[in-house]
Design an enzyme around this catalytic site. Sequence first.
Site, short mmCIF file in Angstrom:
data_model
loop_
_atom_site.label_atom_id
_atom_site.label_comp_id
_atom_site.label_asym_id
_atom_site.label_seq_id
_atom_site.Cartn_x
_atom_site.Cartn_y
_atom_site.Cartn_z
N GLU A 285 0.83 -1.22 0.00
CA GLU A 285 0.00 0.00 0.00
C GLU A 285 0.86 1.26 0.00
OE1 GLU A 285 -2.95 0.20 3.10
OE2 GLU A 285 -4.34 -1.05 1.99
N HIS A 306 8.47 -26.38 -1.75
CA HIS A 306 7.87 -27.50 -2.47
C HIS A 306 6.73 -27.05 -3.39
CE1 HIS A 306 10.13 -30.53 -0.09
NE2 HIS A 306 10.20 -29.48 0.71
N LYS A 420 -14.19 -0.26 -3.75
CA LYS A 420 -15.29 0.05 -2.82
C LYS A 420 -16.39 0.80 -3.55
CE LYS A 420 -12.30 0.58 1.20
NZ LYS A 420 -11.74 1.53 2.16
#
Length: 443
Positions: A285, A306, A420
């Site tokens: 951010e 892995h 949003k």
Amino acid sequence: MNAIRLELDKATAFLPEGLLDEVKAAVPAAQQALEQQTCPGNDFLGWMHLPSGITPDFLAEIKACAATLREHCDTIVVAGIGGSYLGARAVIEALGNQFEWLANDGSNPIMLFAGNNIGEDYLAELSAYLRHRKFGVINISKSGTTTETALAFRLLKKQCEDQRGKETARKVIVAVTDAAKGAARTTADQEGYTSFVIPDNVGGRFSVLTPVGLLPIACAGFDLDALVKGAADMEAECSSDDNIATRYAAVRNALYRAGKKIEILVNYQPKLHFMNEWWKQLYGESEGKDGVGIFPAAVDFTTDLHSMGQWIQEGERTIFETVISVEKPRHTVLVPHDEENLDGLNFLAGKRVDEVNKMAELGTLLAHVDGGVPNLRIVMPELNEYYLGQLIYFFERACGISGLLLNVNPFDQPGVEAYKKNMFALLGKPGYEAETEALKARL
Ligand code: PA5
């Protein structure tokens, strides 16, 4: 002071001559801009001298609230997302016993997290579990209006009141939010909840050393004094131009300029998984904007060797790694001798499991460096409150410097609003009518 250390030689070897010096030359200006509060985002620098400003009285208030919650609750749900969630979880998981919640001997409350997703099954299953618990809620939201958290809190508040009665609910619901604004503040004031304030000048991802992180960490039973002392010691350490944080910031920026666009934070302790998550938010951010920014990725080794090991060893050479290495684990487990040796592991008999882990770490470092992946190493003497406090402040301080070296405002996050706006428009939130129409036309 006993301190976390930073080793850079396996990274700087990859840099073209002169590049690091060029980046380092810009560090004093960045330091000064932070200290004199002249940088972009200078109204969000409250985190810088936060640790040294925390008073015993303030900590006593947090501890008293935590004691009340611990007395009345066997389970505490921390509702919050992003900066209002990850720091607390990172510290609690790093310090906790990973199986205590299964043993559930009652010595500490079970700490659960909600409000960090909108999974209906998650909320349904959480609610079913809580039906048999004496639970409390810490509702954490700086804006007080974040949908994920507000939605979870609405459900948790109702269940707590239905299950425990309104009077007890008032005692076991605590708010951590803005001093005056937002729905979380309105609810807290109206219901008479104990509440703590998130300072205006501390952004979410820098807020772990405010009540956002301190209250849940105290509820989980950890030592706030040592955590804050570690952070304050690191704050003092970072006042000069050449310190552990400026060195980290300079090297990662030099690597970025040399084409290493992705930084992978690596740990060798499963307990540090959420420290990786906290770090990803802090750096992602803060730096990913204006079309630039090192992409912060993270892996848990040896587990992810892995799965991601192949890519890291031989994929596109645009990555570097920063390894958090813990010198001394809390426990000792020796590999037992086995008469039959069917698994062929007797060459390890008598050795500590951690020695195997350390050789995996060393072997991986050498292999990845040989494969063209610069490696930085942060060494923590132990995984305790004091060194975690240091680590948190170190990463925050380096993040501020690093963002300024990248020429971005490290303290805003304008891009987070885009989803949003669309979500509210699609849900038909009042006030979003024009956006709703525009989106519908596109679908
Ligand atoms: O760092 C940030 O600002 C964000 O991650 C916020 O912490 C997150 O969106 C939660 O916001 P709030 O605390 O307002 O609910």
